[in-house]
Motif scaffolding. Structure first.
Motif, PDB file in Angstrom:
ATOM      1  N   THR A  40     -89.473  81.070  74.252  1.00 47.06           N
ATOM      2  CA  THR A  40     -90.696  81.845  74.054  1.00 47.06           C
ATOM      3  C   THR A  40     -90.772  82.422  72.649  1.00 47.06           C
ATOM      4  N   GLU A  41     -89.646  82.563  71.995  1.00 49.55           N
ATOM      5  CA  GLU A  41     -89.619  83.098  70.631  1.00 49.55           C
ATOM      6  C   GLU A  41     -90.313  82.196  69.629  1.00 49.55           C
ATOM      7  N   ILE A  42     -90.659  80.982  70.027  1.00 50.09           N
ATOM      8  CA  ILE A  42     -91.392  80.083  69.134  1.00 50.09           C
ATOM      9  C   ILE A  42     -92.671  80.756  68.639  1.00 50.09           C
ATOM     10  N   GLY A  43     -93.242  81.619  69.433  1.00 48.00           N
ATOM     11  CA  GLY A  43     -94.463  82.316  69.054  1.00 48.00           C
ATOM     12  C   GLY A  43     -94.302  83.241  67.864  1.00 48.00           C
ATOM     13  N   LEU A  44     -93.070  83.565  67.486  1.00 52.02           N
ATOM     14  CA  LEU A  44     -92.824  84.419  66.328  1.00 52.02           C
ATOM     15  C   LEU A  44     -92.979  83.664  65.009  1.00 52.02           C
ATOM     16  N   LEU A  45     -92.968  82.342  65.047  1.00 49.13           N
ATOM     17  CA  LEU A  45     -93.070  81.535  63.825  1.00 49.13           C
ATOM     18  C   LEU A  45     -94.536  81.316  63.464  1.00 49.13           C
ATOM     19  N   THR A  46     -95.241  82.386  63.196  1.00 52.01           N
ATOM     20  CA  THR A  46     -96.690  82.339  62.986  1.00 52.01           C
ATOM     21  C   THR A  46     -97.107  81.637  61.695  1.00 52.01           C
ATOM     22  N   ASN A  47     -96.175  81.410  60.767  1.00 54.36           N
ATOM     23  CA  ASN A  47     -96.487  80.678  59.535  1.00 54.36           C
ATOM     24  C   ASN A  47     -96.262  79.181  59.674  1.00 54.36           C
ATOM     25  N   LEU A  48     -95.802  78.752  60.821  1.00 53.05           N
ATOM     26  CA  LEU A  48     -95.477  77.344  61.037  1.00 53.05           C
ATOM     27  C   LEU A  48     -96.733  76.487  60.956  1.00 53.05           C
ATOM     28  N   GLY A  49     -96.738  75.502  60.053  1.00 47.67           N
ATOM     29  CA  GLY A  49     -97.884  74.614  59.900  1.00 47.67           C
ATOM     30  C   GLY A  49     -97.604  73.198  60.358  1.00 47.67           C
ATOM     31  N   LEU A  50     -96.333  72.779  60.331  1.00 45.10           N
ATOM     32  CA  LEU A  50     -95.948  71.413  60.692  1.00 45.10           C
ATOM     33  C   LEU A  50     -94.768  71.470  61.645  1.00 45.10           C
ATOM     34  N   TRP A  51     -94.919  70.865  62.816  1.00 46.56           N
ATOM     35  CA  TRP A  51     -93.844  70.839  63.813  1.00 46.56           C
ATOM     36  C   TRP A  51     -93.761  69.429  64.353  1.00 46.56           C
ATOM     37  N   THR A  52     -92.785  68.669  63.897  1.00 47.57           N
ATOM     38  CA  THR A  52     -92.602  67.297  64.357  1.00 47.57           C
ATOM     39  C   THR A  52     -91.216  67.142  64.960  1.00 47.57           C
ATOM     40  N   MET A  53     -91.152  67.111  66.266  1.00 46.05           N
ATOM     41  CA  MET A  53     -89.902  66.900  66.991  1.00 46.05           C
ATOM     42  C   MET A  53     -90.093  65.788  68.009  1.00 46.05           C
ATOM     43  N   ASP A  54     -90.715  64.716  67.570  1.00 51.62           N
ATOM     44  CA  ASP A  54     -90.938  63.602  68.475  1.00 51.62           C
ATOM     45  C   ASP A  54     -89.652  62.793  68.662  1.00 51.62           C
ATOM     46  N   SER A  55     -89.591  62.074  69.770  1.00 45.79           N
ATOM     47  CA  SER A  55     -88.478  61.167  70.094  1.00 45.79           C
ATOM     48  C   SER A  55     -87.126  61.879  70.110  1.00 45.79           C
ATOM     49  N   TRP A  75     -98.693  68.787  65.034  1.00 53.78           N
ATOM     50  CA  TRP A  75     -97.733  69.093  66.101  1.00 53.78           C
ATOM     51  C   TRP A  75     -97.439  67.824  66.877  1.00 53.78           C
ATOM     52  N   TYR A  76     -96.243  67.287  66.708  1.00 46.75           N
ATOM     53  CA  TYR A  76     -95.824  66.084  67.417  1.00 46.75           C
ATOM     54  C   TYR A  76     -94.596  66.391  68.267  1.00 46.75           C
ATOM     55  N   LEU A  77     -94.785  66.402  69.573  1.00 40.31           N
ATOM     56  CA  LEU A  77     -93.690  66.562  70.531  1.00 40.31           C
ATOM     57  C   LEU A  77     -93.670  65.388  71.497  1.00 40.31           C
ATOM     58  N   ASN A  78     -94.253  64.277  71.089  1.00 38.83           N
ATOM     59  CA  ASN A  78     -94.287  63.102  71.958  1.00 38.83           C
ATOM     60  C   ASN A  78     -92.880  62.518  72.133  1.00 38.83           C
TER      61      ASN A  78
END
Length: 117
Positions: A40-55, A75-78
């Motif tokens: 849930t702490e992911i919500g603290l990263l309010t400056n995050l513009g690119l999140w790619t954790m696919d595969s 945002w890629y979480l595929n």
């Protein structure tokens, strides 16, 4: 004379075994060995513009706190093992232009708030 001060406190967030600073983290990139759940702490990263954790091997559900990532544009979480439903808070991510959640175990319909993106 009115003097306004804005005090901000940087916070370190541990995400998938790494520490990310809330003031300076603007991107999280793909690494072939990410595993675990999204805290849930992911919500603290309010400056995050690119999140790619696919595969990777990310599991669990998408926390509603992702709606606090209002600067996120990509945002890629595929291709993970994410399950559950897509939270309606996704509709708060107004800068989101590119996103993929396919090849997970998500269920249900997309929330109507997604239509506002």
């Amino acid at each position: 004379m009115l003097l306004l001060l804005r005090l901000t406190t940087a916070v370190d967030v541990t995400l998938f075994g790494q520490v990310w600073n809330t003031d300076t983290t603007t991107s999280i990139g793909t690494q072939a060995s990410w595993s675990g759940t999204i805290p849930t702490e992911i919500g603290l990263l309010t400056n995050l513009g690119l999140w790619t954790m696919d595969s990777n091997s990310i599991s669990g559900t998408l926390p509603s706190e992702i709606g606090k990532l209002t600067a996120l544009h990509t945002w890629y979480l595929n291709s993970n093992q994410i399950n559950g439903t897509v939270p309606s808070e996704l509709g708060k991510m107004t800068y989101l232009q590119y996103w993929r959640l396919d090849y997970n175990q998500l269920s249900g319909s997309l929330p109507s708030q997604v239509g506002k993106l």
